[in-house]
Design a protein around this motif. Structure first.
Motif, mmCIF file in Angstrom:
data_model
loop_
_atom_site.group_PDB
_atom_site.id
_atom_site.type_symbol
_atom_site.label_atom_id
_atom_site.label_comp_id
_atom_site.label_asym_id
_atom_site.label_seq_id
_atom_site.Cartn_x
_atom_site.Cartn_y
_atom_site.Cartn_z
ATOM 1 N N ASN A 172 -7.986 11.244 -11.175
ATOM 2 C CA ASN A 172 -7.239 10.142 -10.572
ATOM 3 C C ASN A 172 -5.910 10.655 -10.020
ATOM 4 O O ASN A 172 -5.004 10.997 -10.786
ATOM 5 N N PRO A 173 -5.741 10.719 -8.710
ATOM 6 C CA PRO A 173 -4.516 11.236 -8.101
ATOM 7 C C PRO A 173 -3.257 10.428 -8.413
ATOM 8 O O PRO A 173 -2.155 10.891 -8.110
ATOM 9 N N THR A 174 -3.412 9.234 -8.998
ATOM 10 C CA THR A 174 -2.240 8.444 -9.350
ATOM 11 C C THR A 174 -1.875 8.584 -10.829
ATOM 12 O O THR A 174 -0.888 8.001 -11.275
ATOM 13 N N ALA A 193 7.672 5.716 4.157
ATOM 14 C CA ALA A 193 7.878 7.175 4.092
ATOM 15 C C ALA A 193 8.287 7.648 2.702
ATOM 16 O O ALA A 193 9.034 8.615 2.556
ATOM 17 N N SER A 194 7.772 7.001 1.683
ATOM 18 C CA SER A 194 8.216 7.300 0.315
ATOM 19 C C SER A 194 7.856 8.712 -0.128
ATOM 20 O O SER A 194 8.672 9.409 -0.752
ATOM 21 N N VAL A 195 6.641 9.154 0.182
ATOM 22 C CA VAL A 195 6.239 10.508 -0.212
ATOM 23 C C VAL A 195 7.026 11.545 0.581
ATOM 24 O O VAL A 195 7.517 12.534 0.033
ATOM 25 N N ALA A 196 7.154 11.324 1.879
ATOM 26 C CA ALA A 196 7.887 12.262 2.733
ATOM 27 C C ALA A 196 9.307 12.480 2.215
ATOM 28 O O ALA A 196 9.775 13.622 2.112
ATOM 29 N N LEU A 197 9.985 11.404 1.866
ATOM 30 C CA LEU A 197 11.356 11.522 1.375
ATOM 31 C C LEU A 197 11.405 12.211 0.024
ATOM 32 O O LEU A 197 12.306 13.023 -0.241
ATOM 33 N N ASP A 198 10.466 11.906 -0.837
ATOM 34 C CA ASP A 198 10.401 12.551 -2.150
ATOM 35 C C ASP A 198 10.231 14.065 -1.998
ATOM 36 O O ASP A 198 10.920 14.855 -2.654
ATOM 37 N N LEU A 199 9.345 14.471 -1.095
ATOM 38 C CA LEU A 199 9.099 15.905 -0.882
ATOM 39 C C LEU A 199 10.321 16.591 -0.289
ATOM 40 O O LEU A 199 10.662 17.719 -0.677
ATOM 41 N N LEU A 200 10.981 15.937 0.641
ATOM 42 C CA LEU A 200 12.135 16.541 1.308
ATOM 43 C C LEU A 200 13.339 16.624 0.383
ATOM 44 O O LEU A 200 13.959 17.688 0.245
ATOM 45 N N ILE A 248 -2.136 14.827 -14.079
ATOM 46 C CA ILE A 248 -1.588 15.871 -13.216
ATOM 47 C C ILE A 248 -0.705 16.815 -14.012
ATOM 48 O O ILE A 248 -0.769 18.044 -13.867
ATOM 49 N N SER A 249 0.131 16.246 -14.888
ATOM 50 C CA SER A 249 1.005 17.068 -15.725
ATOM 51 C C SER A 249 0.203 17.990 -16.626
ATOM 52 O O SER A 249 0.523 19.176 -16.780
ATOM 53 N N ASN A 250 -0.875 17.468 -17.219
ATOM 54 C CA ASN A 250 -1.722 18.299 -18.083
ATOM 55 C C ASN A 250 -2.410 19.409 -17.292
ATOM 56 O O ASN A 250 -2.576 20.529 -17.779
ATOM 57 N N PHE A 251 -2.786 19.110 -16.061
ATOM 58 C CA PHE A 251 -3.419 20.124 -15.218
ATOM 59 C C PHE A 251 -2.434 21.256 -14.913
ATOM 60 O O PHE A 251 -2.778 22.442 -14.970
ATOM 61 N N GLY A 254 0.809 -1.211 0.000
ATOM 62 C CA GLY A 254 0.000 0.000 0.000
ATOM 63 C C GLY A 254 0.837 1.252 0.000
ATOM 64 O O GLY A 254 0.417 2.300 0.475
ATOM 65 N N GLY A 255 2.062 1.159 -0.542
ATOM 66 C CA GLY A 255 2.981 2.291 -0.530
ATOM 67 C C GLY A 255 2.362 3.562 -1.080
ATOM 68 O O GLY A 255 1.590 3.542 -2.036
ATOM 69 N N LYS A 256 2.730 4.684 -0.489
ATOM 70 C CA LYS A 256 2.116 5.969 -0.822
ATOM 71 C C LYS A 256 2.744 6.647 -2.043
ATOM 72 O O LYS A 256 2.238 7.666 -2.493
ATOM 73 N N LEU A 257 3.839 6.102 -2.566
ATOM 74 C CA LEU A 257 4.549 6.792 -3.629
ATOM 75 C C LEU A 257 3.668 7.062 -4.849
ATOM 76 O O LEU A 257 3.887 8.022 -5.588
ATOM 77 N N LYS A 258 2.644 6.234 -5.019
ATOM 78 C CA LYS A 258 1.767 6.396 -6.179
ATOM 79 C C LYS A 258 1.048 7.741 -6.210
ATOM 80 O O LYS A 258 0.590 8.189 -7.253
ATOM 81 N N VAL A 259 0.929 8.409 -5.055
ATOM 82 C CA VAL A 259 0.248 9.708 -5.021
ATOM 83 C C VAL A 259 1.230 10.848 -4.769
ATOM 84 O O VAL A 259 0.820 11.963 -4.474
ATOM 85 N N SER A 260 2.510 10.593 -4.938
ATOM 86 C CA SER A 260 3.516 11.608 -4.634
ATOM 87 C C SER A 260 3.345 12.868 -5.479
ATOM 88 O O SER A 260 3.411 13.996 -4.968
ATOM 89 N N GLN A 261 3.135 12.701 -6.779
ATOM 90 C CA GLN A 261 2.969 13.869 -7.652
ATOM 91 C C GLN A 261 1.732 14.673 -7.270
ATOM 92 O O GLN A 261 1.713 15.906 -7.341
ATOM 93 N N TYR A 262 0.703 13.977 -6.858
ATOM 94 C CA TYR A 262 -0.537 14.628 -6.441
ATOM 95 C C TYR A 262 -0.311 15.434 -5.162
ATOM 96 O O TYR A 262 -0.809 16.556 -5.022
#
Length: 297
Positions: free
Chosen positions: A280-282, A42-49, A287-290, A11-19
């Motif tokens: 779709n947040p994933t 902590a995949s999203v947290a590390l990506d953001l940091l 997201i890029s088009n938005f 259930g890793g969160k990285l799939k919504v990192s861009q969102y």
């Protein structure tokens, strides 16, 4: 997408990192704080940091095994990396590490942290209470070391350690942790809660929730009226009812735990958070088009 976390997590969160990055941009939360009360990998947290979207991250996990891994990564990096480099990845070693994880009270934080890491990288889907990749006889298509690239994983840990002074780590019950951060962190803070799955949590996590646990965290989160927060779950009626009255978005995604399959999840948002019109947040393309659209600009 670059993987910064050394852990594989169900259930890793990285799939919504861009969102999450888009939410930070559109709510003017850049260079603020970011919180994960259920850190896991902590995949999203590390990506953001590491990509400098936020100035500080706050990660918490009540699971002593996960906490010990992060503690070893941040505060005992040299010894931890030496263990990764020197330990032979074998069925015999797997059995040794399995004993450690089952008898945590007999071992140090470093030993528990390494055991968590070793089993996460050598078990099916990264689940600590699952069997090893390839099976006991190692007759499967994939062998026990298939997800254990020592050089790459050590590089990830060393990179994370460089940000040690910008990472806060706790080993608290999520309810108590959320209450604590509500009284201590600045206004430009985004809180992302990804509790254990409602339906399959028992199969995936050592510290799974029953319905009353899910209700308890929901009751606490709903009191965060002056905070920016979002919650993600498997798409279950009971969860949507617990958060009735809040905006909810249902979206589909691919699961990789066990055999590949499709499922759906739900994200719940508090009233303070501005939510871009994304289906779709994933979906990275959407997201890029938005971001490129005149609406965003």
């Amino acid at each position: 997408m670059k993987f910064f976390s050394p852990l594989r997590y169900p259930g890793g969160k990285l799939k919504v990192s861009q969102y999450i990055k888009l939410l930070i941009d559109t709510n003017n939360l850049n260079d603020g704080h970011y919180v994960e009360p259920y850190a896991g990998g902590a995949s999203v947290a590390l990506d953001l940091l590491i990509n400098e979207y936020v100035s500080n991250i706050h990660i918490n996990d009540i699971d002593l095994a996960i906490y010990s891994f992060w503690h070893s990564t941040l505060y005992d990096t040299e010894n931890f990396c030496k263990l990764i480099n020197d330990t032979v990845v074998s069925v015999e070693e797997w059995k040794k590490q399995k004993f450690i994880i089952k008898n945590k009270d007999q071992f140090s934080a470093l030993e528990i942290g390494f055991s968590t890491f070793f089993l996460n990288r050598t078990n099916r889907s990264g689940i600590l209470n699952a069997g090893m990749i390839g099976g006991n006889e190692q007759t499967g298509n994939w062998k026990i070391d298939a997800r254990y690239n020592k050089t790459d994983l050590i590089k990830r840990i060393e990179l994370i350690n460089r940000f040690e002074d910008r990472i806060s780590l706790n080993n608290m019950d999520a309810v108590e942790y959320v209450q604590m951060i509500d009284n201590t962190l600045p206004n430009n803070t985004l809180i992302y809660l990804d509790p254990p799955y409602y339906k399959k949590g028992k199969e995936l996590y050592i510290n799974y929730y029953n319905h009353e646990d899910h209700k308890e965290i929901a009751d606490v989160v709903k009191k965060l009226t002056n905070r920016y927060w979002l919650v993600s779950y498997d798409n279950e009626t009971a969860i949507k009812e617990l958060y009735s009255g809040f905006r909810q978005k249902i979206y589909s995604l691919n699961y990789s735990v066990g055999k590949a399959s499709k499922g759906s999840e739900v994200i719940i948002y508090n009233d303070k958070l501005f939510v871009p019109e994304i289906e779709n947040p994933t979906d990275k393309k959407e997201i890029s088009n938005f971001i490129k659209s005149e609406i965003y600009l």
